[in-house]
Design a protein around this motif. Structure first.
Motif, PDB file in Angstrom:
ATOM      1  N   VAL A  47       0.848  -1.198   0.000  1.00 15.04           N
ATOM      2  CA  VAL A  47       0.000   0.000   0.000  1.00 15.04           C
ATOM      3  C   VAL A  47       0.877   1.239   0.000  1.00 15.04           C
ATOM      4  CG1 VAL A  47      -1.594   1.387   1.393  1.00 15.04           C
ATOM      5  CG2 VAL A  47      -2.034  -1.044   1.069  1.00 15.04           C
ATOM      6  N   SER A  48       1.884   1.245   0.843  1.00 16.00           N
ATOM      7  CA  SER A  48       2.775   2.395   0.939  1.00 16.00           C
ATOM      8  C   SER A  48       3.468   2.678  -0.388  1.00 16.00           C
ATOM      9  CB  SER A  48       3.815   2.141   2.040  1.00 16.00           C
ATOM     10  OG  SER A  48       4.584   3.279   2.266  1.00 16.00           O
ATOM     11  N   GLU A  49       4.002   1.636  -1.013  1.00 18.71           N
ATOM     12  CA  GLU A  49       4.708   1.811  -2.286  1.00 18.71           C
ATOM     13  C   GLU A  49       3.765   2.252  -3.404  1.00 18.71           C
ATOM     14  OE1 GLU A  49       7.868   1.928  -2.655  1.00 18.71           O
ATOM     15  OE2 GLU A  49       8.310   1.262  -0.623  1.00 18.71           O
ATOM     16  N   LEU A  50       2.617   1.599  -3.516  1.00 20.44           N
ATOM     17  CA  LEU A  50       1.680   1.932  -4.601  1.00 20.44           C
ATOM     18  C   LEU A  50       1.027   3.295  -4.382  1.00 20.44           C
ATOM     19  CD1 LEU A  50       0.062  -1.547  -5.319  1.00 20.44           C
ATOM     20  CD2 LEU A  50       1.987  -0.433  -6.487  1.00 20.44           C
ATOM     21  N   ALA A  51       0.738   3.639  -3.135  1.00 17.17           N
ATOM     22  CA  ALA A  51       0.173   4.957  -2.852  1.00 17.17           C
ATOM     23  C   ALA A  51       1.200   6.057  -3.148  1.00 17.17           C
ATOM     24  CB  ALA A  51      -0.294   5.033  -1.402  1.00 17.17           C
ATOM     25  N   THR A  52       2.450   5.807  -2.798  1.00 19.62           N
ATOM     26  CA  THR A  52       3.507   6.776  -3.109  1.00 19.62           C
ATOM     27  C   THR A  52       3.638   6.960  -4.611  1.00 19.62           C
ATOM     28  OG1 THR A  52       4.699   6.286  -1.071  1.00 19.62           O
ATOM     29  CG2 THR A  52       5.967   7.305  -2.856  1.00 19.62           C
ATOM     30  N   ASN A  53       3.632   5.846  -5.354  1.00 16.19           N
ATOM     31  CA  ASN A  53       3.694   5.939  -6.818  1.00 16.19           C
ATOM     32  C   ASN A  53       2.514   6.727  -7.366  1.00 16.19           C
ATOM     33  OD1 ASN A  53       6.048   4.496  -6.887  1.00 16.19           O
ATOM     34  ND2 ASN A  53       5.147   2.634  -7.709  1.00 16.19           N
ATOM     35  N   ALA A  54       1.320   6.464  -6.846  1.00 19.39           N
ATOM     36  CA  ALA A  54       0.134   7.194  -7.308  1.00 19.39           C
ATOM     37  C   ALA A  54       0.281   8.680  -7.015  1.00 19.39           C
ATOM     38  CB  ALA A  54      -1.125   6.632  -6.651  1.00 19.39           C
ATOM     39  N   LEU A  55       0.750   8.996  -5.835  1.00 19.71           N
ATOM     40  CA  LEU A  55       0.902  10.393  -5.437  1.00 19.71           C
ATOM     41  C   LEU A  55       1.949  11.107  -6.289  1.00 19.71           C
ATOM     42  CD1 LEU A  55       0.057  12.524  -3.300  1.00 19.71           C
ATOM     43  CD2 LEU A  55       1.979  11.711  -1.928  1.00 19.71           C
ATOM     44  N   VAL A  56       3.080  10.463  -6.511  1.00 17.93           N
ATOM     45  CA  VAL A  56       4.190  11.107  -7.219  1.00 17.93           C
ATOM     46  C   VAL A  56       4.019  11.060  -8.735  1.00 17.93           C
ATOM     47  CG1 VAL A  56       6.691  10.983  -7.638  1.00 17.93           C
ATOM     48  CG2 VAL A  56       5.795  10.674  -5.331  1.00 17.93           C
ATOM     49  N   HIS A  57       3.560   9.930  -9.267  1.00 22.71           N
ATOM     50  CA  HIS A  57       3.528   9.733 -10.716  1.00 22.71           C
ATOM     51  C   HIS A  57       2.126   9.629 -11.318  1.00 22.71           C
ATOM     52  CE1 HIS A  57       7.799   8.925 -10.392  1.00 22.71           C
ATOM     53  NE2 HIS A  57       7.551   7.959  -9.532  1.00 22.71           N
ATOM     54  N   GLY A  58       1.116   9.368 -10.506  1.00 30.62           N
ATOM     55  CA  GLY A  58      -0.185   9.010 -11.066  1.00 30.62           C
ATOM     56  C   GLY A  58      -1.302  10.014 -10.935  1.00 30.62           C
ATOM     57  N   THR A  59      -1.118  11.057 -10.147  1.00 24.79           N
ATOM     58  CA  THR A  59      -2.208  12.012  -9.969  1.00 24.79           C
ATOM     59  C   THR A  59      -1.990  13.235 -10.846  1.00 24.79           C
ATOM     60  OG1 THR A  59      -1.117  13.014  -8.067  1.00 24.79           O
ATOM     61  CG2 THR A  59      -2.709  11.285  -7.606  1.00 24.79           C
ATOM     62  N   VAL A  60      -3.069  13.752 -11.382  1.00 27.19           N
ATOM     63  CA  VAL A  60      -3.029  14.994 -12.154  1.00 27.19           C
ATOM     64  C   VAL A  60      -3.953  15.996 -11.490  1.00 27.19           C
ATOM     65  CG1 VAL A  60      -2.456  13.894 -14.342  1.00 27.19           C
ATOM     66  CG2 VAL A  60      -4.836  14.203 -13.748  1.00 27.19           C
ATOM     67  N   ALA A  61      -3.559  17.238 -11.534  1.00 25.39           N
ATOM     68  CA  ALA A  61      -4.384  18.340 -11.021  1.00 25.39           C
ATOM     69  C   ALA A  61      -4.918  18.051  -9.618  1.00 25.39           C
ATOM     70  CB  ALA A  61      -5.527  18.636 -11.979  1.00 25.39           C
ATOM     71  N   ASP A  62      -4.064  17.504  -8.765  1.00 26.04           N
ATOM     72  CA  ASP A  62      -4.430  17.235  -7.369  1.00 26.04           C
ATOM     73  C   ASP A  62      -5.676  16.360  -7.227  1.00 26.04           C
ATOM     74  OD1 ASP A  62      -2.259  18.662  -6.376  1.00 26.04           O
ATOM     75  OD2 ASP A  62      -3.342  20.553  -6.532  1.00 26.04           O
ATOM     76  N   ARG A  63      -5.834  15.383  -8.100  1.00 26.87           N
ATOM     77  CA  ARG A  63      -7.019  14.524  -8.049  1.00 26.87           C
ATOM     78  C   ARG A  63      -6.978  13.477  -6.949  1.00 26.87           C
ATOM     79  NH1 ARG A  63     -10.090  13.475 -13.486  1.00 26.87           N
ATOM     80  NH2 ARG A  63      -9.930  15.555 -14.354  1.00 26.87           N
ATOM     81  N   GLY A  64      -5.831  13.168  -6.405  1.00 23.78           N
ATOM     82  CA  GLY A  64      -5.741  12.167  -5.356  1.00 23.78           C
ATOM     83  C   GLY A  64      -5.771  10.759  -5.925  1.00 23.78           C
ATOM     84  N   PHE A  65      -5.969   9.788  -5.044  1.00 24.87           N
ATOM     85  CA  PHE A  65      -5.971   8.385  -5.450  1.00 24.87           C
ATOM     86  C   PHE A  65      -6.925   7.599  -4.561  1.00 24.87           C
ATOM     87  CE2 PHE A  65      -2.617   9.052  -2.383  1.00 24.87           C
ATOM     88  CZ  PHE A  65      -2.714   7.974  -1.519  1.00 24.87           C
ATOM     89  N   LEU A  66      -7.319   6.452  -5.032  1.00 23.13           N
ATOM     90  CA  LEU A  66      -8.263   5.594  -4.311  1.00 23.13           C
ATOM     91  C   LEU A  66      -7.578   4.276  -3.982  1.00 23.13           C
ATOM     92  CD1 LEU A  66     -11.895   5.181  -4.571  1.00 23.13           C
ATOM     93  CD2 LEU A  66     -10.665   3.121  -5.205  1.00 23.13           C
ATOM     94  N   VAL A  67      -7.753   3.807  -2.759  1.00 23.75           N
ATOM     95  CA  VAL A  67      -7.251   2.501  -2.344  1.00 23.75           C
ATOM     96  C   VAL A  67      -8.449   1.612  -2.080  1.00 23.75           C
ATOM     97  CG1 VAL A  67      -5.966   1.216  -0.580  1.00 23.75           C
ATOM     98  CG2 VAL A  67      -5.151   3.469  -1.334  1.00 23.75           C
TER      99      VAL A  67
END
Length: 137
Positions: A47-67
């Motif tokens: 979770v930590s690794e994938l959430a970090t990847n989403a935050l750093v590489h996967g979000t656009v325009a501050d959209r956040g991420f879903l777990v």
């Protein structure tokens, strides 16, 4: 947990660094509530690794991420949804690299992982973990 019983829970996290910690806590609390303690450490790290990847590489325009976490039978599926289609690649980081080890850890700890496109935009990076099932009836 009976074979046909599926439990699923998800939470959206804002595009802030503290969201990675909150995502780990969400996973720990959820898995403990499902009496699936044996793989908590592996799943928390993923979770930590994938959430970090989403935050750093996967979000656009501050959209956040879903777990999303799902337990069915003796398998826990972790999904991290983000808003970019760029697919992550599994590669070996050099000793001098400051990043690039997250998916290597996920691949080592999970019993399977992959990436799928999400409609209308973004992707889902998922990983699955075999468990012994619930520890209580």
């Amino acid at each position: 947990m009976r074979a046909a019983e599926i439990e699923s829970v998800q939470r959206f996290f804002e595009a802030h660094p503290e969201s990675v910690r909150r995502a780990r806590e969400f996973a720990s609390t959820t898995l403990a509530g499902w009496d699936l303690a044996e793989r908590i450490d592996d799943i928390r790290l993923c979770v930590s690794e994938l959430a970090t990847n989403a935050l750093v590489h996967g979000t656009v325009a501050d959209r956040g991420f879903l777990v999303r976490l799902e337990a069915e039978g003796d398998v826990v599926r972790l999904e991290v949804h983000d808003s970019r289609r760029r697919r992550p690649e599994l590669c070996q980081a050099a000793d001098t690299d400051l990043s690039g080890r997250g998916l290597v850890l996920v691949a080592a700890l999970a019993d399977g992982w992959g990436v799928q496109n999400r409609t209308p935009l973004g992707k889902i990076v998922w990983s699955c973990f075999k468990t012994a099932g619930r520890t209580t009836a």
